[in-house]
Design a protein around this motif. Sequence first.
Motif, short mmCIF file in Angstrom:
data_model
loop_
_atom_site.label_atom_id
_atom_site.label_comp_id
_atom_site.label_asym_id
_atom_site.label_seq_id
_atom_site.Cartn_x
_atom_site.Cartn_y
_atom_site.Cartn_z
N UNK A 1 9.81 16.49 40.16
CA UNK A 1 9.36 17.72 39.52
C UNK A 1 8.89 17.42 38.12
N UNK A 2 8.27 18.39 37.49
CA UNK A 2 7.76 18.21 36.13
C UNK A 2 8.88 18.41 35.12
N UNK B 1 16.43 5.75 32.31
CA UNK B 1 17.16 4.49 32.27
C UNK B 1 16.69 3.55 33.38
N UNK B 2 17.25 2.37 33.43
CA UNK B 2 16.86 1.36 34.43
C UNK B 2 17.14 1.83 35.84
N UNK B 3 18.07 2.77 36.03
CA UNK B 3 18.36 3.30 37.36
C UNK B 3 17.64 4.62 37.62
N UNK B 4 16.93 5.13 36.62
CA UNK B 4 16.25 6.42 36.74
C UNK B 4 14.96 6.34 37.54
N UNK B 5 14.68 7.42 38.28
CA UNK B 5 13.45 7.52 39.07
C UNK B 5 12.88 8.90 38.86
N UNK C 1 9.44 11.32 39.66
CA UNK C 1 8.15 11.58 40.27
C UNK C 1 7.72 12.95 39.77
N UNK C 2 6.82 12.96 38.81
CA UNK C 2 6.37 14.20 38.20
C UNK C 2 5.84 13.93 36.80
N UNK C 3 5.29 14.94 36.19
CA UNK C 3 4.72 14.81 34.86
C UNK C 3 5.78 15.08 33.79
N UNK C 4 5.61 14.41 32.64
CA UNK C 4 6.56 14.54 31.54
C UNK C 4 5.82 14.97 30.29
N UNK C 5 6.36 16.00 29.62
CA UNK C 5 5.83 16.44 28.33
C UNK C 5 6.98 16.42 27.33
N UNK D 1 8.65 5.50 37.15
CA UNK D 1 8.02 6.72 36.67
C UNK D 1 6.64 6.83 37.29
N UNK D 2 6.43 7.89 38.09
CA UNK D 2 5.14 8.13 38.73
C UNK D 2 4.68 9.52 38.30
N UNK D 3 3.68 9.55 37.43
CA UNK D 3 3.17 10.81 36.93
C UNK D 3 2.42 10.60 35.64
N UNK D 4 2.14 11.69 34.96
CA UNK D 4 1.44 11.64 33.68
C UNK D 4 2.40 12.02 32.57
N UNK D 5 2.11 11.53 31.37
CA UNK D 5 2.94 11.85 30.22
C UNK D 5 2.06 12.41 29.11
#
Length: 124
Positions: free
Chosen positions: A70-71, A81-85, A87-91, A103-107
């Motif tokens: 999710x966004x 973190x190294x274990x974090x995944x 899928x979504x955009x980050x602002x 991290x799969x998405x746009x920032x």
Amino acid sequence: MDLRETHINLIAEGTSIQGDVEFDHVSRVHGTLSGDVDAKDGSTLILGETSVVEGNIRADTLLIDGYVKGDIEAKTKVTISRTGRVIGNVKTPTLSVEFGAYFEGKCVMDGAPSVTASREFQPA
């Protein structure tokens, strides 16, 4: 920051919540959330390694050790973190992605220099 026991929220591993959730202060999630998450200004949301969030997240400070689909919009900082995944955009104004994170998405980073300003800079 006041960290009295009454100000810490915990969703344990094995717990599953469906629907929108609103947090305040410091909150730790080790379970599953299906729906949008709204953590109020000044709060810290910590998603543990076993956490799964399927929905959009709005937070002040967000630490991700688990999975988010999710966004994300954070007022102060997002750390994957190294274990974090994710899928979504980050602002967010500050993004930290550790080695090994996914991290799969746009920032979009608020306060970043504009393209015009970076083109005007000419190294000597």
